[in-house]
Enzyme design. Structure first.
Site, PDB file in Angstrom:
ATOM      1  N   TRP A 115       0.607  -1.150  -0.032  1.00  0.00           N
ATOM      2  CA  TRP A 115      -0.045   0.193  -0.426  1.00  0.00           C
ATOM      3  C   TRP A 115       0.895   1.214  -0.011  1.00  0.00           C
ATOM      4  O   TRP A 115       0.501   2.006  -0.861  1.00  0.00           O
ATOM      5  CB  TRP A 115      -0.861  -0.242   0.992  1.00  0.00           C
ATOM      6  CG  TRP A 115      -1.620  -0.929   0.811  1.00  0.00           C
ATOM      7  CD1 TRP A 115      -2.375  -2.646   1.496  1.00  0.00           C
ATOM      8  CD2 TRP A 115      -2.944  -0.821  -0.783  1.00  0.00           C
ATOM      9  NE1 TRP A 115      -3.413  -3.050   1.510  1.00  0.00           N
ATOM     10  CE2 TRP A 115      -3.524  -1.964   0.076  1.00  0.00           C
ATOM     11  CE3 TRP A 115      -3.352   0.162  -1.051  1.00  0.00           C
ATOM     12  CZ2 TRP A 115      -5.041  -2.337  -0.698  1.00  0.00           C
ATOM     13  CZ3 TRP A 115      -4.267  -0.435  -2.116  1.00  0.00           C
ATOM     14  CH2 TRP A 115      -4.930  -2.160  -2.233  1.00  0.00           C
ATOM     15  N   ASP A 154      -1.958   6.580   6.849  1.00  0.00           N
ATOM     16  CA  ASP A 154      -3.386   5.275   5.946  1.00  0.00           C
ATOM     17  C   ASP A 154      -3.335   4.354   7.026  1.00  0.00           C
ATOM     18  O   ASP A 154      -2.722   4.043   7.172  1.00  0.00           O
ATOM     19  CB  ASP A 154      -2.481   5.005   4.717  1.00  0.00           C
ATOM     20  CG  ASP A 154      -3.609   4.041   3.858  1.00  0.00           C
ATOM     21  OD1 ASP A 154      -4.324   3.783   4.544  1.00  0.00           O
ATOM     22  OD2 ASP A 154      -3.359   3.267   3.167  1.00  0.00           O
ATOM     23  N   LYS A 157     -12.681  -2.409   5.481  1.00  0.00           N
ATOM     24  CA  LYS A 157     -11.810  -2.920   6.262  1.00  0.00           C
ATOM     25  C   LYS A 157     -12.831  -3.052   7.912  1.00  0.00           C
ATOM     26  O   LYS A 157     -12.581  -4.387   8.152  1.00  0.00           O
ATOM     27  CB  LYS A 157     -10.364  -3.056   6.852  1.00  0.00           C
ATOM     28  CG  LYS A 157      -9.768  -1.894   5.289  1.00  0.00           C
ATOM     29  CD  LYS A 157      -9.884  -3.665   4.342  1.00  0.00           C
ATOM     30  CE  LYS A 157      -9.259  -2.616   2.735  1.00  0.00           C
ATOM     31  NZ  LYS A 157      -7.935  -2.399   2.391  1.00  0.00           N
TER      32      LYS A 157
HETATM   33  C1  LIG Z   1      -7.419  -1.434   1.095  1.00  0.00           C
HETATM   34  C2  LIG Z   1      -6.497  -0.398   1.803  1.00  0.00           C
HETATM   35  C3  LIG Z   1      -6.546   0.651   0.802  1.00  0.00           C
HETATM   36  C4  LIG Z   1      -6.964   0.936  -0.234  1.00  0.00           C
HETATM   37  O1  LIG Z   1      -8.677   1.201  -0.296  1.00  0.00           O
HETATM   38  P1  LIG Z   1      -9.528   1.455  -1.283  1.00  0.00           P
HETATM   39  O2  LIG Z   1     -10.929   1.609  -0.916  1.00  0.00           O
HETATM   40  O3  LIG Z   1      -9.727  -0.335  -2.728  1.00  0.00           O
HETATM   41  O4  LIG Z   1      -9.227   2.501  -2.429  1.00  0.00           O
HETATM   42  C5  LIG Z   1      -4.756   1.023   0.690  1.00  0.00           C
HETATM   43  N1  LIG Z   1      -4.583   1.318   1.785  1.00  0.00           N
HETATM   44  C6  LIG Z   1      -4.830   0.263   2.750  1.00  0.00           C
HETATM   45  C7  LIG Z   1      -3.762   0.474   4.154  1.00  0.00           C
HETATM   46  C8  LIG Z   1      -6.010  -0.595   2.968  1.00  0.00           C
HETATM   47  O5  LIG Z   1      -5.631  -1.396   3.535  1.00  0.00           O
END
Ligand SMILES: *Cc1c(COP(=O)(O)O)cnc(C)c1O
Length: 359
Positions: free
Chosen positions: A101, A171, A195
Site C-alpha cells: 500500500w 493511511d 476493512k
Molecule cells: C484496502 C486498502 C487501501 C485501498 O482502499 P480502497 O478503498 O480500495 O481504495 C489502501 N490502503 C490500505 C492500507 C488498505 O488496506
C-alpha cells in the site's frame, strides 16, 4: 448459517449491526423510508450523520481542531487527493515504504510532486517497519506519509513517528478503530471504510484544520478538503448508506466499551494466532515480532503444495477468505474488530488438526 469470514476487505461486520440494518431496511424509525431513499439534506439523514460523526469523535477522542470528512473514492483516490490538498507552495513530500500500500501511495504521489522515499523495508521483503533513526526526512517536505498497517504484508506501526513540524499523513485503512491512537500526533488520518468500519464506498478523512488551506488550484471540488469541510461533507451527495452502517458500527463499538476495550480483545485475538504460529514448525509468519499486525496475519505452510487442501478444509469447516494476497502467497487471516475471538479459536484448532494430520 454465517461463516467466520477472514477477508481482508470488504470484511466481516458485527452480526448485530447487520440485523439492525435489516430491521430498519424498509422503514427507518417510522419515517416510512429506507435510509437509502432519504435525501442527504433531509432532517432524518442529518440526524444519522450528526450522530455518526459525534460517536466517531468520542471513540477516537478527536480534538476540536480536527475536521472529519465522509467522502468517496477510497484510500486509493486519497493517494492523489492528499498531495493535491497538502502541497501548497511546496514541491516535495516524504514517504516511508513499508509494503504494497505504501508503494501504491508513492507511485500516485509521484504524479503531483517529487517523492522522497525517506525509508524503505524493501531490503527485507517488507517484513518490518524501518526504525525512525534510519529515516532520511527532508525538512522541506510538505508532509510525511506512512501506512500504519500494511494489510497485505501484515506489518503494523506500534509507535508514532516524530517528524517535528512536518505533518504526518497516515493511511490507517486497515487498523483504524482497532487501537487507541493520539489523533493530535497526526496531520491527516485517512482510510477506506471496508476493512474495519463499514461497507465499501465510504472514505474517512480526519484533517487538522490548519492544513485546509494548502490545496493546489487543480484540486477537484469533490475532493477539496476545505470545500468539503465547509459543506459538512455535503458538497455533493455523500455515501449515505455507508455512513449509516458506519454509524451502527460506531454504536456497536461504544457498547463494547470503546476502542480501549476492543484493543484489549484485539491483542488477545492476535496473540492466540501468533503464539500458535511461533510454536508450530509447520506454519511460518515472516514479520519481525515487534512490527506484527494485530489485524492482518499472513502465514505460510512450509509445504506450499498443501495450500489448496488447507483452504478447502478451512472452507468445509466454515472459515472462508483465508487465501493470502497474490503478492505474498500462502494464507492471510484478517481479524478485524468484528471477528469474534471464537473465530480465531476455530482457526487455530483447525490449523492444529491440519498440522497433526499433514505434519
Ligand atoms: C484496502 C486498502 C487501501 C485501498 O482502499 P480502497 O478503498 O480500495 O481504495 C489502501 N490502503 C490500505 C492500507 C488498505 O488496506
Amino acid at each position: 448459517m454465517r461463516t467466520f469470514n477472514f477477508s481482508a476487505g470488504p470484511a466481516v461486520l458485527p452480526e448485530s449491526v447487520l440485523r439492525r440494518a435489516a430491521d430498519e431496511m424498509l422503514d427507518w424509525h417510522g419515517s416510512g423510508m429506507s435510509v437509502m431513499e432519504m435525501s442527504h439534506r433531509g432532517r432524518e439523514f442529518i440526524s444519522i450523520f450528526d450522530k455518526t460523526e459525534a460517536d466517531l469523535r468520542q471513540l477516537l477522542a478527536i480534538p476540536s481542531n480536527y475536521r472529519v470528512l465522509f467522502l468517496q473514492g477510497g484510500a486509493m483516490a486519497e493517494n492523489a487527493i492528499i498531495p493535491m490538498n497538502l502541497l501548497g507552495g511546496r514541491t516535495k513530500a516524504d514517504y516511508v515504504n513499508t509494503g504494497e500500500w505504501s508503494k501504491k501511495s508513492i507511485k500516485e504521489a509521484g504524479k503531483y510532486c517529487t517523492v522522497n522515499v525517506a525509508a524503505s523495508a524493501e531490503d527485507r521483503n517488507f517484513t518490518y517497519v524501518p526504525p525512525q533513526q534510519d529515516w532520511k526526512l527532508d525538512p522541506d517536505a510538505a508532509y510525511v506519509h506512512v501506512c500504519t498497517n500494511e494489510t497485505i504484508g501484515g506489518v503494523e506501526y506500534h509507535w508514532v513517528p516524530d517528524t517535528g513540524a512536518v505533518p504526518i499523513v497516515a493511511d490507517m485503512s486497515s487498523h483504524i478503530l482497532s487501537r487507541v491512537i493520539d489523533v493530535s500526533r497526526y496531520g491527516v488520518i485517512y482510510g477506506g471504510a471496508q476493512k474495519n468500519i463499514g461497507p465499501a464506498g465510504l472514505t474517512l478523512v480526519i484533517v487538522r484544520d490548519d492544513l485546509l488551506d494548502r490545496a493546489l488550484p487543480i484540486t477537484p471540488s469533490a475532493f477539496h478538503w476545505k470545500e468539503q469541510a465547509e459543506a459538512g461533507s455535503m458538497l455533493n451527495t455523500p455515501p449515505t448508506y455507508g455512513i449509516y452502517i458506519a454509524g451502527l458500527v460506531f454504536e456497536w463499538l461504544l457498547e463494547q466499551g470503546g476502542v480501549a476495550a476492543i484493543e484489549q480483545l484485539n491483542i488477545a485475538k492476535a496473540a492466540l494466532l501468533y503464539d500458535y504460529l511461533d510454536r508450530s514448525g509447520f506454519y511460518v509468519n515472516p514479520v519481525a515480532r515487534s512490527d506484527r499486525s494485530r489485524m492482518n496475519i499472513p502465514f505460510h505452510l512450509r509445504d506450499p503444495k498443501l495450500d489448496g487442501e488447507f483452504l478447502r478444509g478451512a472452507e468445509a469447516n466454515g472459515m472462508v477468505q483465508l487465501k493470502g494476497h497474490r503478492v505474498v502467497g500462502g494464507m492471510r487471516a484478517s481479524i478485524y474488530n468484528a471477528m469474534p475471538i471464537e473465530g480465531v479459536r476455530a482457526l487455530v484448532s483447525y490449523m492444529q488438526e491440519f498440522e497433526r494430520t499433514h505434519g
